[in-house]
Design an enzyme around this catalytic site. Structure first.
Site, PDB file in Angstrom:
ATOM      1  N   CYS A   1       1.836  -1.266   6.800  1.00  0.00           N
ATOM      2  CA  CYS A   1       2.404  -0.158   6.023  1.00  0.00           C
ATOM      3  C   CYS A   1       3.385   0.617   6.874  1.00  0.00           C
ATOM      4  CB  CYS A   1       1.302   0.767   5.545  1.00  0.00           C
ATOM      5  SG  CYS A   1       0.246   0.017   4.301  1.00  0.00           S
TER       6      CYS A   1
ATOM      7  N   CYS B   1       0.818  -1.216   0.000  1.00  0.00           N
ATOM      8  CA  CYS B   1       0.000   0.000   0.000  1.00  0.00           C
ATOM      9  C   CYS B   1       0.850   1.263   0.000  1.00  0.00           C
ATOM     10  CB  CYS B   1      -0.937   0.013   1.202  1.00  0.00           C
ATOM     11  SG  CYS B   1      -0.085   0.047   2.793  1.00  0.00           S
ATOM     12  N   PHE B   2       2.187   1.124   0.121  1.00  0.00           N
ATOM     13  CA  PHE B   2       3.124   2.235   0.006  1.00  0.00           C
ATOM     14  C   PHE B   2       2.909   3.328   1.045  1.00  0.00           C
ATOM     15  CE2 PHE B   2       2.377   1.036  -4.629  1.00  0.00           C
ATOM     16  CZ  PHE B   2       3.229  -0.052  -4.544  1.00  0.00           C
ATOM     17  N   CYS B   3       2.355   2.976   2.196  1.00  0.00           N
ATOM     18  CA  CYS B   3       2.155   3.947   3.290  1.00  0.00           C
ATOM     19  C   CYS B   3       1.357   5.161   2.853  1.00  0.00           C
ATOM     20  CB  CYS B   3       3.511   4.378   3.862  1.00  0.00           C
ATOM     21  SG  CYS B   3       4.528   3.019   4.426  1.00  0.00           S
ATOM     22  N   ASN B   4       0.463   4.997   1.892  1.00  0.00           N
ATOM     23  CA  ASN B   4      -0.315   6.128   1.388  1.00  0.00           C
ATOM     24  C   ASN B   4      -1.776   5.708   1.274  1.00  0.00           C
ATOM     25  OD1 ASN B   4      -1.430   8.301  -0.006  1.00  0.00           O
ATOM     26  ND2 ASN B   4       0.435   8.653  -1.172  1.00  0.00           N
TER      27      ASN B   4
END
Length: 249
Positions: free
Chosen positions: A249, A165-168
């Site tokens: 994440c 989820c790319f921390c976003n």
């Protein structure tokens, strides 16, 4: 944009060293900040009994502890290396690779003509398009292929990708077009783990695949990834069997 602050991760500029970054700030903006605490190296003086301290007057006030001084020479060497190549040449190189990748992704189709991938973000040649391309692979049934499957298959071919989820969360909500009422309802159920999120939110997967192109990337790297997609997923619907648990994440 004339920002007051900008953050730089040096290994994303020239690949080395990891763990060394910089906060570049306008001095007038930095002067408006007031820290309510202090750590080692950020003060000029302090009293334990009188309970007062005097912060350093420059950027040192925000550098908690000893900076990674062993990595600083690597940063200066990396900057000299990039200057020798030329930032404009790097930009042109990455833009050409991104166009090559996006063009190949647009052409990737199943036998029935349905798309093999769903790309997020600006298209080829658009001014806001950088060298990082986020996408999801689509199976023959049109559904999103679990990003963990793509991670496993790409690793087996010696291709390094970023998946998740790319921390976003905002980008993920926009990519999967999650309606606000569903997101608010999920807050009451509070998923117990990352594994619960796709089911609670009705997501086809928990993230996407990220292809990052840089100064060291070559056309052959792009072609290898496109070949992986065609040879592995065209006209197929991979089953999500025996996949590892998703990391947070």
């Amino acid at each position: 944009m004339h920002p007051d602050f900008t953050v730089v991760s040096w290994y994303k500029v020239f690949g080395h060293p990891t763990g060394a970054g910089s906060l570049i700030a306008r001095r007038e903006a930095l002067a408006r900040l007031c820290r309510p605490w202090f750590s080692g190296g950020t003060i000029r003086a302090a009293s334990a009994q009188a309970q007062w301290h005097v912060m350093a007057t420059d950027e040192t006030a925000f550098e908690d502890g000893t900076v990674n001084f062993l990595a600083i020479p690597d940063v200066t060497a990396g900057l000299a290396w990039i200057d020798g190549i030329g930032v404009h040449r790097v930009r042109a190189h990455v833009a050409a690779l991104a166009d090559r990748l996006l063009g190949g992704l647009a052409e990737a189709r199943h036998s029935d003509g349905s798309p093999l991938v769903r790309v997020y973000g600006p298209g080829a040649g658009e001014p806001d398009r950088g060298g990082t391309v986020a996408l999801n692979v689509l199976g023959a049934d049109g559904r999103v292929v679990d990003e963990r499957i793509v991670s496993r298959d790409s690793a087996a071919r010696g291709i390094s990708l970023r998946t998740g989820c790319f921390c976003n969360p905002g980008a993920g909500e926009a990519a999967f077009a999650l309606p606000l009422p569903r997101l608010r309802a999920a807050a009451h159920g509070r998923p117990g783990s990352l594994e619960d999120c796709p089911e609670v939110l009705g997501l086809p997967s928990a993230g996407a695949v990220r292809v990052s192109l840089g100064v060291s990337s070559q056309p052959g790297d792009v072609d290898a990834f496109l070949r992986l997609l065609r040879e592995t997923y065209r006209d197929r619907t991979p089953a999500p069997d025996a996949l590892p648990a998703r990391a947070g994440c």
